[in-house]
Design a protein around this motif. Structure first.
Motif, PDB file in Angstrom:
ATOM      1  N   LEU A  15       0.822  -1.202   0.000  1.00  0.00           N
ATOM      2  CA  LEU A  15       0.000   0.000   0.000  1.00  0.00           C
ATOM      3  C   LEU A  15       0.861   1.259   0.000  1.00  0.00           C
ATOM      4  O   LEU A  15       0.510   2.264  -0.630  1.00  0.00           O
ATOM      5  CB  LEU A  15      -0.941  -0.010   1.204  1.00  0.00           C
ATOM      6  N   LYS A  16       1.994   1.229   0.688  1.00  0.00           N
ATOM      7  CA  LYS A  16       2.873   2.395   0.705  1.00  0.00           C
ATOM      8  C   LYS A  16       3.467   2.677  -0.672  1.00  0.00           C
ATOM      9  O   LYS A  16       3.755   3.827  -1.017  1.00  0.00           O
ATOM     10  CB  LYS A  16       4.001   2.183   1.727  1.00  0.00           C
ATOM     11  N   SER A  38      -7.360   1.139  -4.264  1.00  0.00           N
ATOM     12  CA  SER A  38      -7.501   0.145  -3.200  1.00  0.00           C
ATOM     13  C   SER A  38      -8.364   0.723  -2.098  1.00  0.00           C
ATOM     14  O   SER A  38      -8.442   1.943  -1.899  1.00  0.00           O
ATOM     15  CB  SER A  38      -6.139  -0.266  -2.636  1.00  0.00           C
ATOM     16  N   LEU A  39      -9.015  -0.186  -1.368  1.00  0.00           N
ATOM     17  CA  LEU A  39      -9.844   0.196  -0.237  1.00  0.00           C
ATOM     18  C   LEU A  39      -9.539  -0.731   0.921  1.00  0.00           C
ATOM     19  O   LEU A  39      -9.623  -1.957   0.774  1.00  0.00           O
ATOM     20  CB  LEU A  39     -11.332   0.120  -0.597  1.00  0.00           C
ATOM     21  N   GLY A  67      -3.947   8.471  -7.438  1.00  0.00           N
ATOM     22  CA  GLY A  67      -2.666   8.914  -6.923  1.00  0.00           C
ATOM     23  C   GLY A  67      -2.705   9.524  -5.541  1.00  0.00           C
ATOM     24  O   GLY A  67      -1.683  10.006  -5.036  1.00  0.00           O
ATOM     25  N   LEU A  68      -3.870   9.525  -4.893  1.00  0.00           N
ATOM     26  CA  LEU A  68      -4.010  10.097  -3.558  1.00  0.00           C
ATOM     27  C   LEU A  68      -4.273   9.018  -2.525  1.00  0.00           C
ATOM     28  O   LEU A  68      -4.978   8.035  -2.796  1.00  0.00           O
ATOM     29  CB  LEU A  68      -5.173  11.099  -3.520  1.00  0.00           C
ATOM     30  N   ASN A  69      -3.721   9.224  -1.332  1.00  0.00           N
ATOM     31  CA  ASN A  69      -4.045   8.388  -0.177  1.00  0.00           C
ATOM     32  C   ASN A  69      -5.016   9.166   0.693  1.00  0.00           C
ATOM     33  O   ASN A  69      -4.668  10.209   1.256  1.00  0.00           O
ATOM     34  CB  ASN A  69      -2.783   8.054   0.616  1.00  0.00           C
ATOM     35  N   ILE A  70      -6.240   8.657   0.799  1.00  0.00           N
ATOM     36  CA  ILE A  70      -7.337   9.359   1.462  1.00  0.00           C
ATOM     37  C   ILE A  70      -7.761   8.561   2.689  1.00  0.00           C
ATOM     38  O   ILE A  70      -7.999   7.356   2.602  1.00  0.00           O
ATOM     39  CB  ILE A  70      -8.532   9.523   0.500  1.00  0.00           C
ATOM     40  N   PRO A 110       0.452   4.488   4.499  1.00  0.00           N
ATOM     41  CA  PRO A 110       1.269   5.273   3.571  1.00  0.00           C
ATOM     42  C   PRO A 110       1.149   6.750   3.906  1.00  0.00           C
ATOM     43  O   PRO A 110       0.343   7.144   4.761  1.00  0.00           O
ATOM     44  CB  PRO A 110       0.637   4.960   2.210  1.00  0.00           C
ATOM     45  N   GLU A 111       1.923   7.595   3.252  1.00  0.00           N
ATOM     46  CA  GLU A 111       1.783   9.032   3.458  1.00  0.00           C
ATOM     47  C   GLU A 111       0.363   9.454   3.082  1.00  0.00           C
ATOM     48  O   GLU A 111      -0.112   9.145   1.991  1.00  0.00           O
ATOM     49  CB  GLU A 111       2.798   9.809   2.627  1.00  0.00           C
ATOM     50  N   ILE A 112      -0.297  10.143   3.986  1.00  0.00           N
ATOM     51  CA  ILE A 112      -1.690  10.524   3.773  1.00  0.00           C
ATOM     52  C   ILE A 112      -1.751  11.902   3.101  1.00  0.00           C
ATOM     53  O   ILE A 112      -1.135  12.865   3.563  1.00  0.00           O
ATOM     54  CB  ILE A 112      -2.467  10.542   5.100  1.00  0.00           C
TER      55      ILE A 112
END
Length: 352
Positions: A79-80, A87-88, A102-105, A137-139
């Motif tokens: 995931l990182k 992905s969810l 491309g975003l980690n939400i 991962p980086e949020i």
């Protein structure tokens, strides 16, 4: 005369404290002191709350020790390193890690042991978070739906803000949260307040605050001062809906018509009993299925169940009731699924 001045000063002070700096008389959900529901305005007061708590004393409600939910394994390293696949991951309750465009939400981050203003009392977590904050991962974005303790958790926000990241976290909130966040002094975040139907874009992804039927309150004295909302996430090719916490209302038909159909909807299914008290605020599984249809959702995932004992129904009941509700109107269970805590799915829709 002196007493008159004191009374006038006190009245002015109280009025100033109760004033809503965001007040717009043209908006039906605005009030001079805060905000209100516009679809179903049935706000339960203190006596109704006390009645519920009194009746609860005579019910045999399972406790934390009675549940043994299994944690699914996930791959934090995968995931990182993921920046191109959707992905969810269900972390628990209303907390999801959504990777898209491309975003980690992160939604309503709640990683603490209790959903409470104190660490020694209040609803206790039944199952550990499906991921730790360190494993995230980086949020890029945090979505906040409202200010109740099971959705807006101080310790989780402080731990997120303390992580070393290459870029600040953008936290999107409904109206009324700036002063609250200013008191936290989280220096590595960017806060954006939005009213219903207002939008904010990050890269090619647009986030819009949309109506729900709920309320706000963190103390005995601040009910309805801050707004509550759901969120629409739109990339170039796909649409995602995060419901937050809500009772059933006609908002969802309107959202489905205005923004849908949705490729993914995250919909609550728990914390619904007793209905005489919870109906204005929390959908039951049958109403969650109505939301799924109203939103024109192609694929929905259940949330807001199985993590904290908040109400009177058994924690493992909502998925069973959801399956019954889907079967009753011949909707495939594969179109509205229940994940295990910690489960990650890589979804077939990716931004073009």
């Amino acid at each position: 005369m002196k007493s008159v001045y004191i009374m006038l000063f006190t009245a002015s002070f109280l009025a100033a404290c109760a004033s809503n700096p965001y007040f717009d008389p043209d908006k039906a959900h605005h009030t001079q002191s805060g905000f209100k529901n516009i679809s179903y305005d049935d706000n339960k007061g203190l006596w109704a709350f006390l009645k519920w708590r009194w009746e609860k004393l005579f019910k045999d409600i399972p406790g934390v020790e009675d549940y043994h939910f299994k944690l699914a394994s996930n791959n934090p390293d995968e995931l990182k390193n993921n920046r191109d696949k959707t992905s969810l991951t269900w972390i628990g309750h209303a907390t999801f890690l959504l990777q898209h465009a491309g975003l980690n939400i992160l939604t309503d981050p709640q990683f603490s042991q209790r959903a409470s203003p104190v660490t020694w009392a209040g609803p206790q977590r039944v199952v550990a978070p499906g991921m730790s904050i360190d494993d995230l991962p980086e949020i890029d974005v945090v979505l906040i739906s409202h200010d109740h303790y099971d959705s807006l958790d101080v310790a989780s926000l402080q731990r997120l803000a303390a992580r070393k990241q290459q870029r600040p976290i953008t936290i999107l909130v409904p109206l009324g949260y700036k002063a609250w966040f200013d008191n936290l002094q989280l220096h590595s975040i960017q806060l954006v307040e939005l009213d219903w139907q207002q939008s904010y874009s990050i890269g090619d992804v647009k986030f819009t605050a949309t109506p729900v039927q709920h309320w706000s309150k963190r103390t005995l004295f601040d009910a309805f001062e801050r707004l509550w909302s759901s969120w629409v996430i739109e990339s170039k090719a796909h649409k995602i809906f995060f419901a937050g916490d809500t009772g059933y209302a006609d908002h969802f038909t309107q959202i489905g018509q205005q923004y849908g159909p949705f490729d993914l909807a995250l919909i609550p299914i728990g914390a619904y009993e007793p209905r005489w008290f919870m109906k204005p605020y929390h959908v039951n599984p049958e109403e969650a299925v109505k939301m799924h249809r109203d939103l024109q959702s192609k694929y929905s995932v259940a949330m807001h169940w199985g993590t904290f004992i908040l109400t009177d129904e058994p924690l493992d009941e909502p998925p069973k009731k959801l399956a019954e509700a889907l079967s009753a109107i011949n909707i495939s269970s594969s179109s509205f699924e229940v994940y295990q805590h910690g489960e990650t799915r890589f979804l077939p829709f990716n931004p073009e």
